[in-house]
Scaffold this active site. Structure first.
Site, short mmCIF file in Angstrom:
data_model
loop_
_atom_site.label_atom_id
_atom_site.label_comp_id
_atom_site.label_asym_id
_atom_site.label_seq_id
_atom_site.Cartn_x
_atom_site.Cartn_y
_atom_site.Cartn_z
N CYS B 131 6.12 0.03 2.41
CA CYS B 131 6.26 0.57 1.05
C CYS B 131 4.98 1.22 0.51
O CYS B 131 5.00 2.32 -0.03
CB CYS B 131 6.71 -0.53 0.09
SG CYS B 131 5.83 -2.10 0.29
N HIS B 251 4.73 -0.44 -7.12
CA HIS B 251 3.39 -0.57 -6.54
C HIS B 251 2.51 0.53 -7.13
O HIS B 251 2.93 1.68 -7.25
CB HIS B 251 3.43 -0.35 -5.03
CG HIS B 251 3.99 -1.48 -4.24
ND1 HIS B 251 4.38 -2.68 -4.78
CD2 HIS B 251 4.22 -1.59 -2.90
CE1 HIS B 251 4.82 -3.48 -3.82
NE2 HIS B 251 4.74 -2.85 -2.68
#
Lengths: 347, 347
Positions: B131, B251
């Protein structure tokens, strides 16, 4: 020592840092003669315990500083600009925790482990650096001394207590609202006086202090400029990205440095930091030992871990630096400066 | 297109990423023929709605993949290692969201905006990158194309949903405990199978995945190795420090890069990124506009802001990259790969 001790004034005594300044004076058994707790008119009249006795908070005025030896300021830059010169004029040595005088060439900007002797040139006002700068230079100075230092890139992970008690309250209220499935309210962070406010709970906000015209925030520019001044290295390459996190206390920093010495490795950094004043090496990946805000909060040291050599640069190292932003980042560094003044017979 | 659509299997359908894979297939109106939802024996039997109809989750076995055209895996590296080859053997094209095959030279590691054509070399298994890597390379590739790229230093600010539903629950339970003045319990983070567990609520933990013997975590090594593979740049200098935050989804990354071109400035990066596929430039400091997890969550794009030229390096730039780790970081990138396979007539 003067008589039974030094007369101390704490300006901003009811704030997040002021409270910790009093705790540090107590904990260090600082030779306090008279203590004077000062604040805005709004907080005046409150009673605070100091060394077991109640002290009434008074409104800070120029006259408050008559007979004071050391005045610890932490009530915002405006108050410092207005009252620090008044205190100095009346013979007090000011240790100012705001950014008001930090870059003034006549004002020493001091982290005792790094540049204690700069105190000798003080003219009545001494500046305590920005919290995120203090913990970084405390860890980097011992490395610089032995290996040299040419470049620093830091990304910060900063706690809300750096923005004061209101920011802590806001983070908690927002967290509870979100856990309850409600919409969080934002009125304080990222910067109380700025136009927009954003949720800090369960978020990460890349703004601390307002923006300069160059796209950097003032917090980032403080880290850049203060690091060069404290380390006496105007030529040092420094850049910073400062980010606010939903953490109550304890700033963390991911720091990349380039040293001058060739062929050094992680073990050299470990050896240097394990003997460094005010620094605790906490670096054992095999045992999952590394610093965190949760374990650094309430302690006066600067904690360093995750030391790694860069995979590509022989001169490059990475590390993770954590410290209590209210203690080494503010109150403890200020009280430490006061202790240095006594040790160096400057007060 | 085959018949009325492609037969799709989702392995790990009840997990944090699996749930989003189904949502992405629905949202994109993906040409699904038959859908098969697979999981461990423990979750089998549950019913999940897909495109308005209930689908019963079945236990994943090698035979589950008979007649499947595309199998999206997100049930952990162990399951992928065991079942992805079985699926491929039965003619399914596997798009695997775990780290099991990412560095296998026979397995394309794909971010469609960066290296879509690598899909042409697939041998039955395609890997979806980590990710934190995906969002970074999506933002850096358009810069590399025009200005070249020699060095990347990234510090991450990663959400707990990357560690699954249990980690989200743990963060919320700990947050509530701390707000209640109770001691938080830690059993999942930083790594469920590792020796020690630490509080993530109101904290920042510099460990994601377990430690390699070189002092880097596997998460950091993934970012280093996967970035070089996806960008076809084994010579690129990359280093990473990966940190887990008390954020549910989204994130963030503080990224420093050095480009090859001389004399470029922030406006050049702005111009490049404003036209880049899958990237939204969100960079107006004067209006306090910058990406945050709270605003990126639920969106498929990669958001970039805080672009600044380094104060000392003509080749150096800093930026702040945020994306939904479950969408572009996982489910959306996987479904995007499936769309690319159709577009390139590879399925």
């Amino acid at each position: 020592m003067k008589g039974t001790g030094y007369n101390i004034a704490v300006v901003g005594a009811t704030g997040a840092v002021g409270t910790q300044m009093l705790a540090m004076l107590e904990q260090r058994d600082f030779p306090v003669g008279k203590i004077k707790l000062l604040s805005s008119a709004r907080s005046a009249g409150q009673t605070i315990q100091f060394n077991g006795a109640p002290v009434t908070v008074e409104e800070a005025t120029p006259e408050s500083f008559e007979g004071i030896d050391i005045a610890l300021f932490s009530a915002g830059g405006g108050i410092s600009k207005q009252l620090a010169p008044e205190a100095a004029k009346r013979g007090a040595i000011v240790i100012d925790n705001t950014s008001a005088f930090r870059m003034d060439p006549d004002v020493p900007l001091v982290v005792p482990e790094v540049n204690e002797l700069d105190l000798q040139h003080h003219k009545g006002i001494i500046a305590n650096p920005n919290c995120s700068t203090i913990q970084m230079v405390a860890a980097l100075e011992p490395i610089r001394k032995e290996l040299g230092l040419s470049k620093v890139i830091v990304s910060t992970y900063q706690a809300v207590s750096g923005a004061g008690v209101q920011a802590i309250d806001e983070m908690k209220a927002q967290s509870q609202a979100i856990l309850n499935g409600e919409e969080p309210e934002a009125n304080v962070l990222p910067v109380k006086g700025d136009k927009k406010h954003y949720q800090i709970a369960f978020n990460a906000v890349p703004q601390i202090d307002v923006f300069d015209t160059n796209g950097y925030t003032f917090e980032e520019m403080k880290m850049i400029n203060e690091t060069k001044k404290i380390m006496h290295m105007p030529e040092l390459k420094v850049s910073a990205t400062c980010v606010r996190l939903p953490v109550e206390t304890g700033h963390a920093e991911s720091v990349y440095i380039e040293v001058d010495a060739k062929g050094k490795d992680t073990a050299d950094i470990h050896r240097i930091l394990s003997g460094a004043p005010g620094v605790t090496l906490q670096d054992n990946p095999g045992e999952q030992e590394y610093p965190m805000p949760s374990t650094a909060a309430g302690k006066t040291d600067v904690f360093v871990g995750r030391v790694r050599k860069d995979p590509d640069e022989d001169h490059g190292f990475h590390m993770w630096i954590v410290s209590d932003n209210l203690l080494k980042g503010a109150a403890w560094n200020s009280v430490q400066i006061a202790e240095s003044l006594i040790k160096l017979k400057l007060v």
